[in-house]
Design a protein around this motif. Structure first.
Motif, PDB file in Angstrom:
ATOM      1  N   TRP A  33       0.793  -1.299   0.018  1.00 13.46           N
ATOM      2  CA  TRP A  33      -0.075   0.109   0.054  1.00 13.46           C
ATOM      3  C   TRP A  33       0.852   1.156  -0.075  1.00 13.46           C
ATOM      4  O   TRP A  33       0.332   2.356  -0.407  1.00 13.46           O
ATOM      5  N   GLU A 111      -0.759  19.199   0.934  1.00 14.56           N
ATOM      6  CA  GLU A 111      -0.533  18.098  -0.005  1.00 14.56           C
ATOM      7  C   GLU A 111       0.135  17.074   0.555  1.00 14.56           C
ATOM      8  O   GLU A 111      -0.356  15.869   0.260  1.00 14.56           O
ATOM      9  N   MET A 114      -3.051  15.102   1.900  1.00 14.24           N
ATOM     10  CA  MET A 114      -3.475  14.542   1.021  1.00 14.24           C
ATOM     11  C   MET A 114      -2.951  13.103   0.403  1.00 14.24           C
ATOM     12  O   MET A 114      -3.712  12.264   0.265  1.00 14.24           O
ATOM     13  N   LEU A 115      -1.581  13.458   0.450  1.00 11.17           N
ATOM     14  CA  LEU A 115      -1.026  11.978   0.023  1.00 11.17           C
ATOM     15  C   LEU A 115      -1.043  10.793   0.987  1.00 11.17           C
ATOM     16  O   LEU A 115      -1.292   9.828   0.753  1.00 11.17           O
ATOM     17  N   TRP A 116      -1.115  11.239   2.380  1.00  5.20           N
ATOM     18  CA  TRP A 116      -1.152  10.390   3.316  1.00  5.20           C
ATOM     19  C   TRP A 116      -2.708   9.714   3.271  1.00  5.20           C
ATOM     20  O   TRP A 116      -2.977   8.740   3.509  1.00  5.20           O
ATOM     21  N   THR A 117      -3.794  10.633   2.974  1.00  6.90           N
ATOM     22  CA  THR A 117      -5.095  10.319   2.873  1.00  6.90           C
ATOM     23  C   THR A 117      -5.290   9.099   1.847  1.00  6.90           C
ATOM     24  O   THR A 117      -5.973   8.250   2.032  1.00  6.90           O
ATOM     25  N   ASN A 118      -4.685   9.422   0.452  1.00 13.08           N
ATOM     26  CA  ASN A 118      -4.459   8.552  -0.486  1.00 13.08           C
ATOM     27  C   ASN A 118      -3.937   7.250  -0.105  1.00 13.08           C
ATOM     28  O   ASN A 118      -4.507   6.157  -0.500  1.00 13.08           O
ATOM     29  N   GLN A 119      -2.730   7.265   0.552  1.00 18.09           N
ATOM     30  CA  GLN A 119      -2.031   5.952   1.053  1.00 18.09           C
ATOM     31  C   GLN A 119      -2.720   5.171   2.046  1.00 18.09           C
ATOM     32  O   GLN A 119      -2.962   3.983   1.783  1.00 18.09           O
ATOM     33  N   SER A 121      -6.074   5.123   2.207  1.00 14.19           N
ATOM     34  CA  SER A 121      -7.181   4.851   1.322  1.00 14.19           C
ATOM     35  C   SER A 121      -6.762   3.392   0.658  1.00 14.19           C
ATOM     36  O   SER A 121      -7.509   2.253   0.612  1.00 14.19           O
ATOM     37  N   SER A 122      -5.649   3.377   0.344  1.00 13.61           N
ATOM     38  CA  SER A 122      -5.055   2.196  -0.499  1.00 13.61           C
ATOM     39  C   SER A 122      -5.181   1.105   0.558  1.00 13.61           C
ATOM     40  O   SER A 122      -4.930  -0.082   0.288  1.00 13.61           O
ATOM     41  N   GLN A 125      -8.178  -0.452   1.332  1.00 16.40           N
ATOM     42  CA  GLN A 125      -8.736  -1.398   0.232  1.00 16.40           C
ATOM     43  C   GLN A 125      -7.836  -2.739   0.476  1.00 16.40           C
ATOM     44  O   GLN A 125      -8.502  -3.619   0.221  1.00 16.40           O
TER      45      GLN A 125
END
Length: 130
Positions: A33, A111, A114-119, A121-122, A125
């Motif tokens: 992830w 930024e 946001m990167l951590w939020t995306n990570q 989220s992965s 999943q």
């Protein structure tokens, strides 16, 4: 001189702390992830994204609870910043959270969050808790 800003963000995760710890502390877990691939030699971890590599030193690790890394590039620049991924379990509700502590330049904090939020989220999943 540290001119980066420290920030903390918390994410609710529906997974057991034991399982979560495997995903934040092992090269195989992190490569699911956090980055495309992760290799480690002792305390030195190499994170690979789209063919580029970033190396980080494992500063601290507490079994089942947290890991703390410092990017080698930051260390070479004399910075004392780090990033930490900590598992927190609410004693009453037993809710599991991941608390991220990281540092970014003043104009890059949003930024970085946001990167951590995306990570994360992965990660959710991969865990099936998205």
């Amino acid at each position: 001189m540290d001119d980066k800003i420290r920030f903390d963000i918390e994410f609710q995760i529906h997974a057991s702390p034991q399982l979560l710890y495997q995903y934040i502390s092992t090269p195989s877990g992190l490569s699911e992830w956090f980055s495309d691939n992760v290799n480690s030699r002792g305390e030195l971890f190499t994170f690979i994204w789209d063919g580029s590599e970033e190396k980080a030193k494992l500063l601290n690790k507490k079994g089942g609870e947290r890991v703390k890394f410092r990017w080698i590039a930051d260390e070479e620049d004399g910075l004392t910043c780090y990033f930490e991924i900590r598992i927190q379990v609410d004693e009453i509700t037993k809710d599991v959270s991941l608390i991220i502590t990281d540092f970014a330049d003043d104009d890059e904090v949003d930024e970085a969050k946001m990167l951590w939020t995306n990570q994360i989220s992965s990660l959710k999943q991969v865990l099936g808790s998205a």
